[in-house]
Design an enzyme around this catalytic site. Sequence first.
Site, PDB file in Angstrom:
ATOM      1  N   ASP A  74       0.700  -1.181   0.183  1.00 37.11           N
ATOM      2  CA  ASP A  74       0.307  -0.109   0.391  1.00 37.11           C
ATOM      3  C   ASP A  74       0.206   1.304  -0.017  1.00 37.11           C
ATOM      4  O   ASP A  74       1.086   1.642   1.241  1.00 37.11           O
ATOM      5  CB  ASP A  74      -1.013  -0.128   1.367  1.00 37.11           C
ATOM      6  CG  ASP A  74      -2.305   0.978   1.385  1.00 37.11           C
ATOM      7  OD1 ASP A  74      -1.874   1.844  -0.163  1.00 37.11           O
ATOM      8  OD2 ASP A  74      -3.198   1.153   1.407  1.00 37.11           O
ATOM      9  N   CYS A  77      -0.212   5.019   1.685  1.00 31.45           N
ATOM     10  CA  CYS A  77      -0.801   5.081   2.518  1.00 31.45           C
ATOM     11  C   CYS A  77      -0.616   6.489   3.469  1.00 31.45           C
ATOM     12  O   CYS A  77       0.723   5.922   4.027  1.00 31.45           O
ATOM     13  CB  CYS A  77      -0.405   3.540   3.065  1.00 31.45           C
ATOM     14  SG  CYS A  77      -2.469   3.445   4.245  1.00 31.45           S
ATOM     15  N   PHE A 164     -10.445   4.263   6.860  1.00 31.33           N
ATOM     16  CA  PHE A 164     -11.255   4.113   7.165  1.00 31.33           C
ATOM     17  C   PHE A 164     -11.920   6.152   7.102  1.00 31.33           C
ATOM     18  O   PHE A 164     -10.907   6.862   6.562  1.00 31.33           O
ATOM     19  CB  PHE A 164     -11.434   4.251   8.965  1.00 31.33           C
ATOM     20  CG  PHE A 164     -10.863   5.524   9.599  1.00 31.33           C
ATOM     21  CD1 PHE A 164     -10.830   6.793   9.723  1.00 31.33           C
ATOM     22  CD2 PHE A 164      -9.373   4.344  10.289  1.00 31.33           C
ATOM     23  CE1 PHE A 164      -9.438   7.212  10.655  1.00 31.33           C
ATOM     24  CE2 PHE A 164      -8.305   5.598  10.257  1.00 31.33           C
ATOM     25  CZ  PHE A 164      -8.857   7.206  11.191  1.00 31.33           C
ATOM     26  N   GLU A 166     -13.241   9.401   9.242  1.00 30.20           N
ATOM     27  CA  GLU A 166     -14.797  10.007  10.051  1.00 30.20           C
ATOM     28  C   GLU A 166     -14.671  11.327  10.251  1.00 30.20           C
ATOM     29  O   GLU A 166     -13.733  11.839   9.765  1.00 30.20           O
ATOM     30  CB  GLU A 166     -13.579   9.465  11.215  1.00 30.20           C
ATOM     31  CG  GLU A 166     -12.753   7.926  11.738  1.00 30.20           C
ATOM     32  CD  GLU A 166     -12.196   7.604  12.862  1.00 30.20           C
ATOM     33  OE1 GLU A 166     -12.478   6.595  13.575  1.00 30.20           O
ATOM     34  OE2 GLU A 166     -11.960   8.142  13.824  1.00 30.20           O
ATOM     35  N   SER A 304      -7.891   3.547  17.194  1.00 31.04           N
ATOM     36  CA  SER A 304      -9.057   2.287  16.621  1.00 31.04           C
ATOM     37  C   SER A 304     -10.042   3.580  16.791  1.00 31.04           C
ATOM     38  O   SER A 304     -10.339   4.178  16.748  1.00 31.04           O
ATOM     39  CB  SER A 304      -8.916   1.035  17.543  1.00 31.04           C
ATOM     40  OG  SER A 304      -9.466   1.626  19.198  1.00 31.04           O
ATOM     41  N   SER A 309      -7.974   9.916  18.590  1.00 35.60           N
ATOM     42  CA  SER A 309      -6.925  10.287  17.108  1.00 35.60           C
ATOM     43  C   SER A 309      -6.238  11.501  17.662  1.00 35.60           C
ATOM     44  O   SER A 309      -6.953  12.042  18.368  1.00 35.60           O
ATOM     45  CB  SER A 309      -7.134  10.060  15.986  1.00 35.60           C
ATOM     46  OG  SER A 309      -8.041   9.290  15.878  1.00 35.60           O
ATOM     47  N   HIS A 326       2.964   5.906  13.296  1.00 32.74           N
ATOM     48  CA  HIS A 326       1.746   6.462  12.619  1.00 32.74           C
ATOM     49  C   HIS A 326       0.348   5.908  13.557  1.00 32.74           C
ATOM     50  O   HIS A 326      -0.827   5.951  12.212  1.00 32.74           O
ATOM     51  CB  HIS A 326       1.680   5.474  11.156  1.00 32.74           C
ATOM     52  CG  HIS A 326       1.264   3.879  11.321  1.00 32.74           C
ATOM     53  ND1 HIS A 326       2.033   2.973  11.941  1.00 32.74           N
ATOM     54  CD2 HIS A 326       0.557   2.939  10.457  1.00 32.74           C
ATOM     55  CE1 HIS A 326       1.189   2.091  12.071  1.00 32.74           C
ATOM     56  NE2 HIS A 326       0.442   2.020  10.472  1.00 32.74           N
TER      57      HIS A 326
END
Length: 397
Positions: A74, A77, A164, A166, A304, A309, A326
């Site tokens: 990836d 990312c 994700f 959010e 998670s 975060s 990260h």
Amino acid sequence: MSYSELPGARVPIRMWADPSTVEDGALRQLQNVATLPWIKGLAVMPDVHYGKGATVGSVIAMRDAVCPAAVGVDIGCGMSAVRTSLTVNDLPGDLSRLRSRIEQAIPVGRGMHDDPVDPRRLHGYPTAGWAGFWQRFDGVAEAVKFRRGRANQQMGTLGSGNHFIEVCTDTEGAVWLMLHSGSRNIGKELAEHHIGIARKLPHNQGLVDSDLAVFVAGTPQMAAYRHDLFWAQEYAKHNRAVMMGLLQDAVRKEFKKARPVFEPVISCHHNYVAEERYDGMDLLVTRKGAIRAGSGDLGIIPGSMGTGSYIVRGLGNPSSFNSASHGAGRRMSRNAAKRRFSAQDLAEQTKGVECRKDSGVVDEIPGAYKPIEQVIERQQDLVEVVAKLKQVVCVKG
């Protein structure tokens, strides 16, 4: 909290994690990386865990060489986040309609757009360089060129796994938008193509781990990989920018009366290679599950899907090659999480978050990750916290 140091074959292993908490498989991977003839430094972040190719949460600095499997499949990312003018008082009690609107605007999982997104229709999207970016696709590996149409349609899509979107609130009551994605299938295919080539090169035949096969400077294979690597990293950056534009449009439509305004977007890769200079040497620095945290750099360290975060500012610590973690980092594998937890456990651990709570995403349950607060605590010499966020909506593929 400073780092501890483990002996390595060619360079010491600087660890911002407690070595006693790191699984044996990850420690073996790190010891193997430290045997590479080209290595000049190895830093390990507090979210470290065993990974495919190389250890997740590692920063590998090499001279005149790069390991494609360490970068991973990836390519590019990373994360993007933006603070909005909305506050918690603007949010309705039921956030299911907002989640549905986001899912309608941005394909998730293996989904893609029916027609490529025209970035010119996205409010505030920086279209400079867009044409040149796609022109450079003509130079990618011949074996992957047939994927151009798919790459076009996947631009501005989420993917699955730990990716994700959010909607979050911070401790001051401001609403943030945040997302996590990379270079989608085109990055994966480019990575797999070059990893296969690297493994067959003569100079890689005596390595302790075939996953550590490298390309070396001055070779056509290195030149080809560098082109495709940097193109895929740019694709990932555009992918997140297009998604953020679509997300902002969805939020504008949902909150028409509030007329939301958006601050400048914070964006950072966490699976990538950068050309940087340390100790008088030009090095290729691979951050495998790590962000750049140079002095003043803004970054994003997510937890998670139920824990929140952090927005951080780098302190510019050269011992870590100006890097930080990260994310929270997994403390158990996906299969282990599926065996241990149920959909009911997921529902309990994501209370108060509008999100999927079915067995299809149990491997992303908060209990499968390390506590984000502990991860942040262990890197106080790498970053300072700018904002703490807690998600209220989480979209997954």
